[in-house]
Design a protein around this motif. Structure first.
Motif, mmCIF file in Angstrom:
data_model
loop_
_atom_site.group_PDB
_atom_site.id
_atom_site.type_symbol
_atom_site.label_atom_id
_atom_site.label_comp_id
_atom_site.label_asym_id
_atom_site.label_seq_id
_atom_site.Cartn_x
_atom_site.Cartn_y
_atom_site.Cartn_z
ATOM 1 N N GLU A 32 -1.152 14.198 1.946
ATOM 2 C CA GLU A 32 -0.212 13.166 2.360
ATOM 3 C C GLU A 32 -0.939 11.833 2.465
ATOM 4 O O GLU A 32 -2.160 11.773 2.364
ATOM 5 C CB GLU A 32 0.384 13.503 3.729
ATOM 6 N N ALA A 33 -0.192 10.789 2.687
ATOM 7 C CA ALA A 33 -0.750 9.476 3.007
ATOM 8 C C ALA A 33 -0.369 9.162 4.449
ATOM 9 O O ALA A 33 0.722 9.511 4.902
ATOM 10 C CB ALA A 33 -0.194 8.416 2.074
ATOM 11 N N LEU A 34 -1.270 8.527 5.165
ATOM 12 C CA LEU A 34 -1.012 8.106 6.541
ATOM 13 C C LEU A 34 -0.823 6.603 6.549
ATOM 14 O O LEU A 34 -1.660 5.857 6.042
ATOM 15 C CB LEU A 34 -2.184 8.495 7.450
ATOM 16 N N LEU A 35 0.294 6.168 7.089
ATOM 17 C CA LEU A 35 0.601 4.751 7.183
ATOM 18 C C LEU A 35 0.545 4.344 8.650
ATOM 19 O O LEU A 35 1.218 4.951 9.478
ATOM 20 C CB LEU A 35 2.003 4.493 6.618
ATOM 21 N N LEU A 36 -0.273 3.373 8.965
ATOM 22 C CA LEU A 36 -0.338 2.819 10.316
ATOM 23 C C LEU A 36 0.333 1.453 10.273
ATOM 24 O O LEU A 36 -0.087 0.574 9.509
ATOM 25 C CB LEU A 36 -1.793 2.669 10.775
ATOM 26 N N ALA A 37 1.377 1.282 11.048
ATOM 27 C CA ALA A 37 2.133 0.035 11.055
ATOM 28 C C ALA A 37 2.023 -0.618 12.430
ATOM 29 O O ALA A 37 2.267 0.023 13.447
ATOM 30 C CB ALA A 37 3.597 0.306 10.709
ATOM 31 N N LYS A 38 1.659 -1.881 12.462
ATOM 32 C CA LYS A 38 1.473 -2.605 13.722
ATOM 33 C C LYS A 38 2.724 -3.412 14.040
ATOM 34 O O LYS A 38 3.109 -4.304 13.294
ATOM 35 C CB LYS A 38 0.281 -3.566 13.632
ATOM 36 N N THR A 39 3.365 -3.070 15.156
ATOM 37 C CA THR A 39 4.573 -3.763 15.584
ATOM 38 C C THR A 39 4.661 -3.698 17.100
ATOM 39 O O THR A 39 3.693 -3.333 17.766
ATOM 40 C CB THR A 39 5.820 -3.150 14.897
ATOM 41 N N THR A 40 5.804 -4.015 17.662
ATOM 42 C CA THR A 40 6.003 -3.957 19.111
ATOM 43 C C THR A 40 7.006 -2.846 19.453
ATOM 44 O O THR A 40 7.755 -2.385 18.583
ATOM 45 C CB THR A 40 6.558 -5.295 19.650
ATOM 46 N N GLY A 41 7.036 -2.469 20.708
ATOM 47 C CA GLY A 41 7.985 -1.464 21.167
ATOM 48 C C GLY A 41 9.427 -1.880 20.960
ATOM 49 O O GLY A 41 10.297 -1.047 20.692
ATOM 50 N N ASP A 42 9.683 -3.181 21.047
ATOM 51 C CA ASP A 42 11.048 -3.687 20.861
ATOM 52 C C ASP A 42 11.570 -3.436 19.445
ATOM 53 O O ASP A 42 12.774 -3.337 19.239
ATOM 54 C CB ASP A 42 11.122 -5.187 21.144
ATOM 55 N N LEU A 43 10.660 -3.350 18.470
ATOM 56 C CA LEU A 43 11.056 -3.161 17.075
ATOM 57 C C LEU A 43 10.958 -1.707 16.619
ATOM 58 O O LEU A 43 11.256 -1.398 15.467
ATOM 59 C CB LEU A 43 10.195 -4.055 16.172
ATOM 60 N N PHE A 44 10.548 -0.813 17.518
ATOM 61 C CA PHE A 44 10.301 0.577 17.124
ATOM 62 C C PHE A 44 11.540 1.264 16.550
ATOM 63 O O PHE A 44 11.463 1.914 15.507
ATOM 64 C CB PHE A 44 9.749 1.388 18.301
ATOM 65 N N ASP A 45 12.677 1.154 17.188
ATOM 66 C CA ASP A 45 13.886 1.831 16.704
ATOM 67 C C ASP A 45 14.267 1.362 15.298
ATOM 68 O O ASP A 45 14.651 2.176 14.454
ATOM 69 C CB ASP A 45 15.063 1.632 17.661
ATOM 70 N N GLU A 46 14.152 0.071 15.046
ATOM 71 C CA GLU A 46 14.459 -0.439 13.714
ATOM 72 C C GLU A 46 13.429 0.063 12.693
ATOM 73 O O GLU A 46 13.768 0.406 11.562
ATOM 74 C CB GLU A 46 14.501 -1.968 13.706
ATOM 75 N N LEU A 47 12.172 0.132 13.112
ATOM 76 C CA LEU A 47 11.125 0.666 12.238
ATOM 77 C C LEU A 47 11.417 2.124 11.879
ATOM 78 O O LEU A 47 11.326 2.516 10.715
ATOM 79 C CB LEU A 47 9.760 0.557 12.916
ATOM 80 N N VAL A 48 11.819 2.921 12.863
ATOM 81 C CA VAL A 48 12.177 4.321 12.608
ATOM 82 C C VAL A 48 13.311 4.402 11.591
ATOM 83 O O VAL A 48 13.253 5.187 10.640
ATOM 84 C CB VAL A 48 12.568 5.052 13.922
ATOM 85 N N SER A 49 14.331 3.594 11.764
ATOM 86 C CA SER A 49 15.467 3.610 10.832
ATOM 87 C C SER A 49 15.045 3.258 9.417
ATOM 88 O O SER A 49 15.433 3.940 8.459
ATOM 89 C CB SER A 49 16.544 2.624 11.291
ATOM 90 N N ARG A 50 14.251 2.213 9.268
ATOM 91 C CA ARG A 50 13.828 1.771 7.930
ATOM 92 C C ARG A 50 12.930 2.803 7.256
ATOM 93 O O ARG A 50 13.112 3.124 6.091
ATOM 94 C CB ARG A 50 13.079 0.442 8.013
ATOM 95 N N VAL A 51 11.944 3.309 7.995
ATOM 96 C CA VAL A 51 11.012 4.275 7.402
ATOM 97 C C VAL A 51 11.739 5.567 7.052
ATOM 98 O O VAL A 51 11.546 6.127 5.972
ATOM 99 C CB VAL A 51 9.811 4.545 8.333
ATOM 100 N N THR A 52 12.607 6.037 7.927
ATOM 101 C CA THR A 52 13.364 7.258 7.659
ATOM 102 C C THR A 52 14.228 7.105 6.409
ATOM 103 O O THR A 52 14.315 8.023 5.594
ATOM 104 C CB THR A 52 14.236 7.622 8.876
ATOM 105 N N ALA A 53 14.841 5.957 6.231
ATOM 106 C CA ALA A 53 15.690 5.721 5.066
ATOM 107 C C ALA A 53 14.891 5.716 3.763
ATOM 108 O O ALA A 53 15.392 6.151 2.724
ATOM 109 C CB ALA A 53 16.437 4.395 5.221
ATOM 110 N N MET A 54 13.646 5.252 3.821
ATOM 111 C CA MET A 54 12.822 5.150 2.616
ATOM 112 C C MET A 54 11.983 6.398 2.345
ATOM 113 O O MET A 54 11.531 6.595 1.227
ATOM 114 C CB MET A 54 11.859 3.954 2.739
#
Length: 86
Positions: A32-54
Motif C-alpha cells: 500500500e501507500a501511506l499518505l500523511l496529510a497535515k490539516t486541522t481538526g476543524d477540517l477533519f470531517d471534510e477530509l474524510v469525505s473527500r478521501v473516502t470518495a476518491m
C-alpha cells in the motif's frame, strides 16, 4: 486535489509499504501507500469525505493523531496555507 482546495497544507506520500491486517475474517497482506496529510481538526470531517470518495478501498484508514507540540513558525505556515482557500 486536497492541496488545491486548501483542505490540507501538506501531503507526504510513502509508497510501497507492506501491510498485514485482518480483513473479512482473514489475515491479508499487501503493498500500500501511506499518505500523511497535515490539516486541522476543524477540517477533519471534510477530509474524510473527500478521501473516502476518491479512495479505492471500501474502508480506507483515515485517522487523526494529536499534536502535542509544534514549532510556532510551522503552525503559522500550516494555518496560513489552509486559510488561503477561504
Amino acid at each position: 486535489l486536497l492541496i488545491e482546495t486548501h483542505l490540507v497544507a501538506c501531503v507526504q506520500l510513502l509508497p510501497e509499504i507492506e501491510s498485514i491486517y485482518r480483513w473479512q475474517g482473514e489475515v491479508a497482506r499487501g503493498t500500500e501507500a501511506l499518505l500523511l496529510a497535515k490539516t486541522t481538526g476543524d477540517l477533519f470531517d471534510e477530509l474524510v469525505s473527500r478521501v473516502t470518495a476518491m479512495h479505492s478501498y471500501d474502508t480506507p484508514e483515515i485517522i487523526a493523531l494529536p499534536v502535542k507540540a509544534a514549532a510556532e513558525p510551522y503552525l503559522k505556515w500550516l494555518l496560513g496555507s489552509l486559510s488561503e482557500g477561504s
